[in-house]
Motif scaffolding. Structure first.
Motif, PDB file in Angstrom:
ATOM      1  N   GLU A  10     104.340  68.514  40.748  1.00 22.85           N
ATOM      2  CA  GLU A  10     103.164  68.793  41.580  1.00 22.85           C
ATOM      3  C   GLU A  10     102.010  69.369  40.770  1.00 22.85           C
ATOM      4  O   GLU A  10     100.848  69.215  41.150  1.00 22.85           O
ATOM      5  N   LYS A  58      98.581  60.027  39.609  1.00 24.43           N
ATOM      6  CA  LYS A  58      98.409  61.154  40.530  1.00 24.43           C
ATOM      7  C   LYS A  58      96.988  61.191  41.092  1.00 24.43           C
ATOM      8  O   LYS A  58      96.759  61.721  42.187  1.00 24.43           O
ATOM      9  N   LEU A  67     103.018  63.105  46.379  1.00 23.85           N
ATOM     10  CA  LEU A  67     104.129  62.982  45.436  1.00 23.85           C
ATOM     11  C   LEU A  67     105.364  62.513  46.202  1.00 23.85           C
ATOM     12  O   LEU A  67     105.726  63.094  47.224  1.00 23.85           O
ATOM     13  N   TRP A  83     104.713  58.467  41.850  1.00 24.07           N
ATOM     14  CA  TRP A  83     103.419  58.258  42.505  1.00 24.07           C
ATOM     15  C   TRP A  83     103.173  56.773  42.685  1.00 24.07           C
ATOM     16  O   TRP A  83     103.540  55.959  41.834  1.00 24.07           O
TER      17      TRP A  83
END
Length: 298
Positions: free
Chosen positions: A123, A131, A137, A196
């Motif tokens: 994260e 991302k 996620l 992702w």
């Protein structure tokens, strides 16, 4: 006019392609050239812009007099005037994947002592450009103490929206395949090599996969399953180092090496492929029967 069966299949395939690319609604009956429309709107704004006020004759005295003659705004008018909004923070810049980024991913993954730690690392990890375009996620789903772990390549549109792997049409098929051998998501743990969604469901680049690989390898170590199933050739090639195609690879038991032991591993067709090629389900059924036998024998 009636369409032939082949035409209907072509239309369904085209609609499925649009859906997987993120196109899920119609905005008009005709295509729009947005480049030309943007240029036309810019030209219209330029023409409508007010001309700069002419300089007043008579020198600075007359200009000053005009400024004194202008009405002053009252405190109430000043309070009602719109305030200028502060500029938003600039978007995060893309990174250039290199050896240093991959080494950083390895170090972060190795330091994770639990699945929760690993998820927290992902994260906050800024080394993968996927991302920047993904909504969420997609870490993992199911039972982290399960004896069976399944690994795909990357999440799709539905997974990106819900933050869970295999929840779209292919995920529903996977649930039915597990149910056919007496299992469900509480008896398995599911993840992807890349957590992702790539834009438009494109295939992850080798650099993106290489950056994400340390995290999925650590995820496998932390789950520590007895049987590892690769859904599709991509995940098997990336984690086992084999180069065979899925037709030659599927159903053949191999070993996935951990630090202190080896895990029985097998590759089978990805559920998304089975949706496009339903005749191959018979081979996947054999694979899942073999998975059930291997679990029973361990």
């Amino acid at each position: 006019m009636q369409h032939s069966h082949d035409n209907l299949k072509d239309i369904e395939s085209l609609l499925e392609f649009y859906r997987s690319a993120g196109v899920d609604c119609f905005l008009g009956d005709a295509p729009v050239d947005w480049v030309e429309a943007s240029a036309r709107q810019a030209a219209q704004r330029h023409q409508a812009a007010p001309a700069s006020p002419p300089q007043m004759a008579g020198g600075p005295d007359r200009t000053a007099a005009a400024s004194h003659a202008a009405p002053k705004s009252t405190p109430r008018q000043q309070a009602a005037a719109p305030r200028q909004q502060p500029a938003s923070a600039p978007p995060q810049a893309a990174v250039m994947p290199d050896r240093e980024t991959i080494a950083s991913a390895r170090d972060l993954a190795a330091a994770a002592a639990s699945l929760a730690d690993l998820k927290a690392c992902l994260e906050t990890f800024e080394g993968c450009n996927l991302k920047l375009t993904a909504k969420t996620l997609v870490f993992g789903d199911g039972n982290p103490d399960a004896r069976l772990m399944l690994v795909g390549e990357a999440p799709g549109r539905d997974e990106d929206l819900q933050g869970k792997p295999f929840v779209g049409r292919s995920g529903q098929l996977l649930d039915r395949m597990l149910d056919a051998i007496g299992l469900d998501r509480e008896a398995a743990y599911i993840a992807n090599v890349v957590p992702w969604r790539p834009p438009g469901n494109r295939t992850p680049t080798p650099q993106e996969t290489e950056i994400c690989k340390p995290f999925i390898k650590r995820q496998i170590e932390l789950v520590n399953p007895d049987v590892l199933v690769f859904l599709g050739a991509a995940s098997a090639k990336n984690l086992l180092g084999v180069q065979d195609g899925i037709r030659k690879m599927r159903g053949r038991w191999m070993n996935y090496a951990l630090r202190d032991r080896e895990i029985a591993a097998v590759a089978t067709y990805h559920p998304a492929y089975l949706l496009r090629s339903p005749l191959e389900k018979r081979l996947s059924w054999r694979d899942f029967l073999s998975i059930r036998s291997r679990l029973a024998g361990l």
